[in-house]
Scaffold this active site. Structure first.
Site, PDB file in Angstrom:
ATOM      1  N   CYS A 119    -127.250 -61.060  16.205  1.00 22.11           N
ATOM      2  CA  CYS A 119    -127.212 -62.460  15.799  1.00 22.11           C
ATOM      3  C   CYS A 119    -126.715 -63.581  16.782  1.00 22.11           C
ATOM      4  O   CYS A 119    -126.072 -63.266  17.795  1.00 22.11           O
ATOM      5  CB  CYS A 119    -126.184 -62.263  14.893  1.00 22.11           C
ATOM      6  SG  CYS A 119    -126.052 -63.995  14.018  1.00 22.11           S
TER       7      CYS A 119
ATOM      8  N   CYS B 190    -122.486 -61.143  16.855  1.00 20.54           N
ATOM      9  CA  CYS B 190    -122.979 -62.511  16.879  1.00 20.54           C
ATOM     10  C   CYS B 190    -122.649 -63.164  18.010  1.00 20.54           C
ATOM     11  O   CYS B 190    -121.363 -63.217  18.199  1.00 20.54           O
ATOM     12  CB  CYS B 190    -122.087 -63.176  15.558  1.00 20.54           C
ATOM     13  SG  CYS B 190    -123.003 -62.818  14.130  1.00 20.54           S
TER      14      CYS B 190
ATOM     15  N   CYS C  48    -115.041 -79.657  14.338  1.00 21.26           N
ATOM     16  CA  CYS C  48    -115.010 -78.363  15.444  1.00 21.26           C
ATOM     17  C   CYS C  48    -114.017 -78.768  16.486  1.00 21.26           C
ATOM     18  O   CYS C  48    -114.119 -79.864  17.053  1.00 21.26           O
ATOM     19  CB  CYS C  48    -116.539 -78.478  15.756  1.00 21.26           C
ATOM     20  SG  CYS C  48    -116.795 -77.181  17.239  1.00 21.26           S
TER      21      CYS C  48
ATOM     22  N   CYS D 190    -119.108 -79.634  23.929  1.00 17.89           N
ATOM     23  CA  CYS D 190    -120.269 -79.878  23.098  1.00 17.89           C
ATOM     24  C   CYS D 190    -120.545 -81.334  23.017  1.00 17.89           C
ATOM     25  O   CYS D 190    -119.588 -82.039  22.740  1.00 17.89           O
ATOM     26  CB  CYS D 190    -120.091 -79.137  21.921  1.00 17.89           C
ATOM     27  SG  CYS D 190    -121.950 -79.316  20.905  1.00 17.89           S
TER      28      CYS D 190
ATOM     29  N   CYS E  96    -119.306 -83.080  15.347  1.00 18.86           N
ATOM     30  CA  CYS E  96    -118.950 -82.411  13.984  1.00 18.86           C
ATOM     31  C   CYS E  96    -117.467 -82.474  13.738  1.00 18.86           C
ATOM     32  O   CYS E  96    -116.621 -82.018  14.557  1.00 18.86           O
ATOM     33  CB  CYS E  96    -119.387 -81.012  14.007  1.00 18.86           C
ATOM     34  SG  CYS E  96    -121.140 -80.842  14.800  1.00 18.86           S
TER      35      CYS E  96
ATOM     36  N   CYS F 216    -129.187 -66.572   8.534  1.00 15.37           N
ATOM     37  CA  CYS F 216    -127.797 -66.725   8.186  1.00 15.37           C
ATOM     38  C   CYS F 216    -127.235 -68.087   8.094  1.00 15.37           C
ATOM     39  O   CYS F 216    -127.322 -68.810   9.215  1.00 15.37           O
ATOM     40  CB  CYS F 216    -127.014 -66.009   9.464  1.00 15.37           C
ATOM     41  SG  CYS F 216    -125.216 -66.213   9.089  1.00 15.37           S
TER      42      CYS F 216
ATOM     43  N   ARG G 244    -120.883 -64.000   3.092  1.00 16.73           N
ATOM     44  CA  ARG G 244    -119.848 -63.715   4.109  1.00 16.73           C
ATOM     45  C   ARG G 244    -118.512 -64.555   4.057  1.00 16.73           C
ATOM     46  O   ARG G 244    -118.609 -65.673   3.747  1.00 16.73           O
ATOM     47  CB  ARG G 244    -120.313 -63.719   5.607  1.00 16.73           C
ATOM     48  CG  ARG G 244    -119.275 -63.497   6.534  1.00 16.73           C
ATOM     49  CD  ARG G 244    -119.664 -63.053   7.884  1.00 16.73           C
ATOM     50  NE  ARG G 244    -120.769 -62.441   8.110  1.00 16.73           N
ATOM     51  CZ  ARG G 244    -122.046 -62.642   8.707  1.00 16.73           C
ATOM     52  NH1 ARG G 244    -122.075 -63.597   9.241  1.00 16.73           N
ATOM     53  NH2 ARG G 244    -123.006 -61.789   8.594  1.00 16.73           N
TER      54      ARG G 244
HETATM   55  N1  SAM Z   1    -123.288 -75.075  18.030  1.00 20.02           N
HETATM   56  C1  SAM Z   1    -123.733 -74.189  17.193  1.00 20.02           C
HETATM   57  C2  SAM Z   1    -124.033 -74.956  15.844  1.00 20.02           C
HETATM   58  O1  SAM Z   1    -123.483 -75.951  15.403  1.00 20.02           O
HETATM   59  O2  SAM Z   1    -124.918 -74.341  14.949  1.00 20.02           O
HETATM   60  C3  SAM Z   1    -123.027 -73.043  16.935  1.00 20.02           C
HETATM   61  C4  SAM Z   1    -121.588 -72.891  16.742  1.00 20.02           C
HETATM   62  S1  SAM Z   1    -120.884 -73.670  15.557  1.00 20.02           S
HETATM   63  C5  SAM Z   1    -119.030 -73.662  16.060  1.00 20.02           C
HETATM   64  C6  SAM Z   1    -121.200 -72.569  14.185  1.00 20.02           C
HETATM   65  C7  SAM Z   1    -120.557 -72.752  12.711  1.00 20.02           C
HETATM   66  O3  SAM Z   1    -119.110 -72.387  12.859  1.00 20.02           O
HETATM   67  C8  SAM Z   1    -120.475 -74.309  12.141  1.00 20.02           C
HETATM   68  O4  SAM Z   1    -121.622 -74.506  11.806  1.00 20.02           O
HETATM   69  C9  SAM Z   1    -119.512 -74.430  11.362  1.00 20.02           C
HETATM   70  O5  SAM Z   1    -119.845 -73.781   9.980  1.00 20.02           O
HETATM   71  C10 SAM Z   1    -118.594 -73.163  11.854  1.00 20.02           C
HETATM   72  N2  SAM Z   1    -117.205 -73.972  12.132  1.00 20.02           N
HETATM   73  C11 SAM Z   1    -116.801 -74.382  13.274  1.00 20.02           C
HETATM   74  N3  SAM Z   1    -115.594 -75.022  13.398  1.00 20.02           N
HETATM   75  C12 SAM Z   1    -115.070 -74.597  12.185  1.00 20.02           C
HETATM   76  C13 SAM Z   1    -113.743 -74.829  11.782  1.00 20.02           C
HETATM   77  N4  SAM Z   1    -112.811 -75.462  12.191  1.00 20.02           N
HETATM   78  N5  SAM Z   1    -113.545 -74.259  10.207  1.00 20.02           N
HETATM   79  C14 SAM Z   1    -114.500 -73.663   9.842  1.00 20.02           C
HETATM   80  N6  SAM Z   1    -115.910 -73.355  10.084  1.00 20.02           N
HETATM   81  C15 SAM Z   1    -116.083 -73.775  11.409  1.00 20.02           C
HETATM   82 FE1  SF4 Z   2    -121.182 -78.520  18.875  1.00 19.45          FE
HETATM   83 FE2  SF4 Z   2    -119.221 -77.391  17.433  1.00 19.45          FE
HETATM   84 FE3  SF4 Z   2    -121.155 -78.890  16.258  1.00 19.45          FE
HETATM   85 FE4  SF4 Z   2    -121.725 -76.681  16.970  1.00 19.45          FE
HETATM   86  S1  SF4 Z   2    -120.336 -77.220  15.482  1.00 19.45           S
HETATM   87  S2  SF4 Z   2    -123.000 -78.446  17.412  1.00 19.45           S
HETATM   88  S3  SF4 Z   2    -120.337 -76.440  18.948  1.00 19.45           S
HETATM   89  S4  SF4 Z   2    -119.591 -79.727  17.979  1.00 19.45           S
END
Ligand code: SAM
Ligand code: SF4
Ligand code: DTB
Length: 331
Positions: A134, A103, A66, A59, A63, A194, A269
Site C-alpha cells: 500500500c 503501507c 498535519c 509538505c 492540511c 483505501c 480500519r
Molecule cells: N500526503 C499524502 C496525503 O495527504 O494523502 C499522504 C500522507 S497523509 C499524512 C495521510 C493521511 O493521514 C491523511 O489523509 C489523514 O487522513 C491522516 N492524518 C494525517 N495527520 C493526522 C492527524 N494528526 N490525525 C489523524 N489523522 C491524520
Molecule cells: Fe501534506 Fe500532510 Fe496534507 Fe498529506 S496530509 S498533503 S502530508 S500536509
C-alpha cells in the site's frame, strides 16, 4: 470471506439515513453493526497493516491537522525519500512481527515522476517478500497509478478526510474534487482503494454523516476505510486554535458502526487515535465492526500502541489476525 474482485453493488445512501443511524441508541446501533459485520466477515479476525513514513515533513500543503506541512511549526524533522533497502528492512521486520500489509507514506502534494520510480522499486521488493503493498503519496497525475499497478501495488490510500462541505475549513491548497479525481485514477488502474477520513476536527455530526455517506456512495465502495481520530499535534492549526475541541470517544465508536453498516464488505480500519481510546474504547470499536488496525509503535510521525500491547489486547479479546493473502491478491 469476501471476494474483493467481485463488484459489490449497493444502494445510494442519503444524508438523512446516515444521520438516523448516528442518532440510534448506542446499543441498537452496535447490535445492527455486529449483525452486518457477522454476515460479511469472521467477527473475531483483524487485519494488520504496518505504516512507514518513507518521506517525512516539508509538505507544500496546508492540511490543518498535519504535522508534516511545511507551513506548520511542529518540530517534525524533514527527511528525504528513503532508500529502497532501508524500506525493505522495515518491511521484513513488520512481516516478522505479523503484519500482512506494508503501507508506505510520503509527505507530498503528489509524487514527481522521478520519485515515483524509486517508490515503484519499493513496491516491487516489498511485494516480493509476500506482503500486500500500500502507498499513500498524495494526488496522482494521469499515468502514475498505472505505473504503480505495474510495479505490483495492491492498495492506494487517499482519504477524503472530511465531508465536502467542511473540506475548505481544513485544507485550502487542494480541493475535495482533486481527491476524488485521484481516487478515480486509482480505481481505473485496477488498484484497491483505501479511503477514509478524520473525526474530531471540530466538525458537526452532520459533517461526520456526510463523510460516511460520501464514502459509502463510491461505486464500488472502498475496499478499506480508515477512520482516524484527530491526533492533536502542537503547532498545527487544528490543535493550536482549539477549534477541534474534545471529541466524545463514543462518537468515534458510532462513526465506526455507521461505516460498518453502510459499507458492509469493506475492511473498516481503526486508525489514528488508538492510544487515546485505550483498551475499552478499542474493544468497543471492534464490537462496532472495525476489523483492521495499524500495527507497530509508530504511525507516520506520532505514536501507536506497541506490538506487545496489541498482542496482549487481542488475547484478552479472543481476536485472531488475518492470514496473508497469496501474491496474486487472492486468498
Ligand atoms: N500526503 C499524502 C496525503 O495527504 O494523502 C499522504 C500522507 S497523509 C499524512 C495521510 C493521511 O493521514 C491523511 O489523509 C489523514 O487522513 C491522516 N492524518 C494525517 N495527520 C493526522 C492527524 N494528526 N490525525 C489523524 N489523522 C491524520
Ligand atoms: Fe501534506 Fe500532510 Fe496534507 Fe498529506 S496530509 S498533503 S502530508 S500536509
Ligand atoms: C490513514 O488513514 N491514517 C494513517 C495512514 N492512513 C497513512 C496515517 C495517520 C497519521 C497520524 C498522524 C501521524 O502519525 O503523523
Amino acid at each position: 470471506m469476501t471476494d474483493l474482485s467481485r463488484p459489490v453493488h449497493k444502494k445510494t445512501w442519503h444524508l438523512a439515513e446516515v444521520e438516523a443511524l448516528f442518532a440510534l441508541p448506542l446499543n441498537d446501533l452496535l447490535f445492527q453493526a455486529q449483525d452486518v459485520h457477522r454476515r460479511h466477515f469472521d467477527a473475531n479476525t483483524v487485519q494488520l497493516s504496518t505504516l512507514l513514513s518513507i518521506k517525512t515533513g516539508g509538505c507544500s500543503e496546508d492540511c490543518g491537522y498535519c504535522s508534516q506541512s511545511a507551513r506548520h511549526d511542529t518540530g517534525v524533522e524533514r527527511e528525504r525519500l528513503m532508500a529502497v533497502d532501508e524500506v525493505l528492512a522495515a518491511a521484513r521486520a513488520a512481516k516478522a512481527a505479523g503484519a500482512t500489509r506494508f503501507c508506505m507514506g510520503a509527505a507530498w502534494r503528489g509524487p514527481k515522476d522521478q520519485d515515483l520510480a524509486t517508490v515503484e522499486g519499493m513496491v516491487r521488493e516489498v511485494k516480493a517478500l509476500g506482503m500486500e503493498t500500500c502507498v499513500t503519496l498524495g494526488l496522482l497525475k494521469p499515468g502514475q497509478a498505472e505505473r504503480l499497478k505495474e510495479a505490483g501495488l495492491d492498495y492506494y490510500n487517499h482519504n477524503l478526510d472530511t465531508a465536502s462541505e467542511f473540506y475548505a475549513q481544513v485544507i485550502t491548497t487542494h480541493t475535495h474534487d482533486d481527491r476524488m479525481n485521484t481516487l478515480a485514477r486509482v480505481r481505473q488502474a485496477g488498484i484497491h482503494v483505501c479511503c477514509g477520513g478524520i473525526i474530531g476536527m471540530g466538525e458537526s455530526r452532520r459533517v461526520r454523516a456526510g463523510l460516511v455517506m460520501e464514502l459509502a456512495n463510491m461505486d464500488p465502495q472502498p475496499e478499506s476505510v480508515p477512520i482516524n481520530m484527530l491526533v492533536k499535534v502542537p503547532g498545527t492549526p487544528l490543535c493550536d486554535s482549539g477549534q477541534a475541541g474534545d471529541l466524545d470517544p463514543l462518537e468515534f465508536v458510532r462513526t465506526i458502526a455507521v461505516a460498518r453498516i453502510t459499507m458492509p464488505a469493506s475492511h473498516v480500519r481503526l486508525s489514528a487515535g488508538r492510544q487515546t481510546l485505550g483498551e475499552l474504547g478499542q474493544a468497543l470499536c471492534f464490537l462496532a465492526g472495525a476489523n483492521s488496525i495499524f500495527y507497530g509503535d509508530r504511525l507516520l510521525t506520532t505514536g501507536n500502541p506497541d506490538a506487545d500491547a496489541d498482542t496482549a489486547l487481542f488475547a484478552r479479546l479472543g481476536l485472531k489476525t488475518e492470514p496473508a493473502r497469496g501474491l496474486d491478491g487472492t486468498h
